[in-house]
Design a protein around this motif. Structure first.
Motif, PDB file in Angstrom:
ATOM      1  N   ALA A  64       1.303  -6.037   7.736  1.00  0.00           N
ATOM      2  CA  ALA A  64       1.825  -7.430   7.952  1.00  0.00           C
ATOM      3  C   ALA A  64       2.581  -7.373   6.670  1.00  0.00           C
ATOM      4  O   ALA A  64       4.257  -7.600   6.446  1.00  0.00           O
ATOM      5  N   THR A  65       2.082  -7.405   5.138  1.00  0.00           N
ATOM      6  CA  THR A  65       2.700  -7.289   3.891  1.00  0.00           C
ATOM      7  C   THR A  65       3.899  -6.134   4.023  1.00  0.00           C
ATOM      8  O   THR A  65       4.779  -6.668   3.455  1.00  0.00           O
ATOM      9  N   ALA A  66       3.547  -5.281   4.152  1.00  0.00           N
ATOM     10  CA  ALA A  66       4.219  -4.469   4.244  1.00  0.00           C
ATOM     11  C   ALA A  66       6.145  -4.827   4.598  1.00  0.00           C
ATOM     12  O   ALA A  66       6.927  -4.208   4.178  1.00  0.00           O
ATOM     13  N   VAL A  67       5.999  -4.568   6.745  1.00  0.00           N
ATOM     14  CA  VAL A  67       7.102  -5.124   6.618  1.00  0.00           C
ATOM     15  C   VAL A  67       7.831  -6.271   6.128  1.00  0.00           C
ATOM     16  O   VAL A  67       8.809  -6.534   6.534  1.00  0.00           O
ATOM     17  N   ILE A  68       6.743  -7.430   5.855  1.00  0.00           N
ATOM     18  CA  ILE A  68       7.521  -8.266   5.006  1.00  0.00           C
ATOM     19  C   ILE A  68       8.149  -7.929   3.745  1.00  0.00           C
ATOM     20  O   ILE A  68       9.250  -8.571   3.238  1.00  0.00           O
ATOM     21  N   GLU A  69       8.115  -7.406   3.010  1.00  0.00           N
ATOM     22  CA  GLU A  69       8.324  -6.463   1.964  1.00  0.00           C
ATOM     23  C   GLU A  69       9.270  -6.254   1.665  1.00  0.00           C
ATOM     24  O   GLU A  69      10.438  -5.907   0.862  1.00  0.00           O
ATOM     25  N   LYS A  70       9.752  -5.481   3.220  1.00  0.00           N
ATOM     26  CA  LYS A  70      10.238  -3.545   3.528  1.00  0.00           C
ATOM     27  C   LYS A  70      11.804  -4.598   3.835  1.00  0.00           C
ATOM     28  O   LYS A  70      13.349  -4.714   3.552  1.00  0.00           O
ATOM     29  N   THR A  71      11.304  -6.026   4.301  1.00  0.00           N
ATOM     30  CA  THR A  71      12.405  -7.156   4.998  1.00  0.00           C
ATOM     31  C   THR A  71      12.945  -7.961   4.293  1.00  0.00           C
ATOM     32  O   THR A  71      14.315  -7.981   4.553  1.00  0.00           O
ATOM     33  N   LEU A  72      12.150  -8.622   2.759  1.00  0.00           N
ATOM     34  CA  LEU A  72      12.767  -9.021   2.462  1.00  0.00           C
ATOM     35  C   LEU A  72      14.152  -7.932   1.736  1.00  0.00           C
ATOM     36  O   LEU A  72      14.861  -9.124   0.868  1.00  0.00           O
ATOM     37  N   THR A  73      13.387  -7.170   0.675  1.00  0.00           N
ATOM     38  CA  THR A  73      14.225  -6.182   0.084  1.00  0.00           C
ATOM     39  C   THR A  73      15.911  -5.904   1.410  1.00  0.00           C
ATOM     40  O   THR A  73      16.512  -5.919   0.797  1.00  0.00           O
ATOM     41  N   ASN A  84       0.994  -1.120   0.066  1.00  0.00           N
ATOM     42  CA  ASN A  84      -0.030  -0.175   0.355  1.00  0.00           C
ATOM     43  C   ASN A  84       0.428   1.597  -0.222  1.00  0.00           C
ATOM     44  O   ASN A  84       1.991   1.239   0.470  1.00  0.00           O
ATOM     45  N   GLU A  85       0.885   2.593  -0.623  1.00  0.00           N
ATOM     46  CA  GLU A  85       1.057   3.152  -0.932  1.00  0.00           C
ATOM     47  C   GLU A  85       1.550   4.655  -0.092  1.00  0.00           C
ATOM     48  O   GLU A  85       2.856   4.778   0.013  1.00  0.00           O
ATOM     49  N   GLU A  86       0.365   4.087   1.729  1.00  0.00           N
ATOM     50  CA  GLU A  86       0.376   4.787   2.671  1.00  0.00           C
ATOM     51  C   GLU A  86       2.174   3.978   3.705  1.00  0.00           C
ATOM     52  O   GLU A  86       2.568   4.714   4.264  1.00  0.00           O
ATOM     53  N   TYR A  87       2.525   3.104   2.930  1.00  0.00           N
ATOM     54  CA  TYR A  87       3.843   2.386   4.089  1.00  0.00           C
ATOM     55  C   TYR A  87       5.163   2.967   2.551  1.00  0.00           C
ATOM     56  O   TYR A  87       6.192   2.143   3.803  1.00  0.00           O
ATOM     57  N   LEU A  88       5.187   3.071   1.736  1.00  0.00           N
ATOM     58  CA  LEU A  88       6.449   2.847   1.491  1.00  0.00           C
ATOM     59  C   LEU A  88       7.517   3.640   1.581  1.00  0.00           C
ATOM     60  O   LEU A  88       8.246   3.706   1.707  1.00  0.00           O
ATOM     61  N   ASN A  89       7.056   4.888   1.868  1.00  0.00           N
ATOM     62  CA  ASN A  89       8.233   6.170   2.529  1.00  0.00           C
ATOM     63  C   ASN A  89       8.140   5.692   4.477  1.00  0.00           C
ATOM     64  O   ASN A  89       9.204   6.668   4.520  1.00  0.00           O
ATOM     65  N   LEU A  90       8.137   4.586   4.622  1.00  0.00           N
ATOM     66  CA  LEU A  90       7.764   4.907   6.340  1.00  0.00           C
ATOM     67  C   LEU A  90       9.082   3.666   7.001  1.00  0.00           C
ATOM     68  O   LEU A  90       9.568   2.675   5.452  1.00  0.00           O
ATOM     69  N   PRO A  91       9.877   4.407   7.149  1.00  0.00           N
ATOM     70  CA  PRO A  91      11.584   2.870   7.101  1.00  0.00           C
ATOM     71  C   PRO A  91      11.172   1.715   8.117  1.00  0.00           C
ATOM     72  O   PRO A  91      10.105   2.051   8.632  1.00  0.00           O
ATOM     73  N   LEU A  92      11.595   0.920   7.564  1.00  0.00           N
ATOM     74  CA  LEU A  92      12.398  -0.075   8.178  1.00  0.00           C
ATOM     75  C   LEU A  92      13.001  -0.060   9.222  1.00  0.00           C
ATOM     76  O   LEU A  92      14.060   0.435   8.847  1.00  0.00           O
TER      77      LEU A  92
END
Length: 102
Positions: free
Chosen positions: A56-65, A2-10
């Motif tokens: 949860a999907t956002a944290v997974i995608e950012k973690t995989l990256t 989701n776009e709202e999570y794109l700029n949030l830092p992991l």
């Protein structure tokens, strides 16, 4: 994601051994274990307030990256991460040999 999570830092919280994504007042996270250049993703959790909103999907995608960008190999133990990987086989490239075939 989701776009709202794109700029949030992991955040890699090395003390708490978890990857964190802070969304407003709430934190979604994945517990991990690390040894050498291998990372085991153990458990993903989102607070009730964020469930069903893609956090949860956002944290997974950012973690995989993060794992890929930092040269780690992944061993997925978390069922949610495993389900994500089954839907997105392009991430097989970061799986540790011991986690294949997935």
């Amino acid at each position: 994601m989701n776009e709202e999570y794109l700029n949030l830092p992991l955040v890699k919280n090395q003390v708490g051994m978890r990857f964190e994504l802070k969304v407003g007042d709430y934190t979604t996270f994945i517990d991990y274990k690390e040894h050498g250049k291998k990372i085991w993703l153990i458990h993903t959790e989102a607070p009730e307030e964020l469930k069903g909103k893609g956090a949860a999907t956002a944290v997974i995608e950012k973690t995989l990256t993060y794992i890929e960008d930092n040269g780690y190999k992944l061993i997925p133990l978390c069922p949610l991460v495993a389900a994500y990987l089954k839907r997105h086989p392009e991430w097989d490239r970061i799986l540790d040999e011991s986690a294949k075939p997935f």
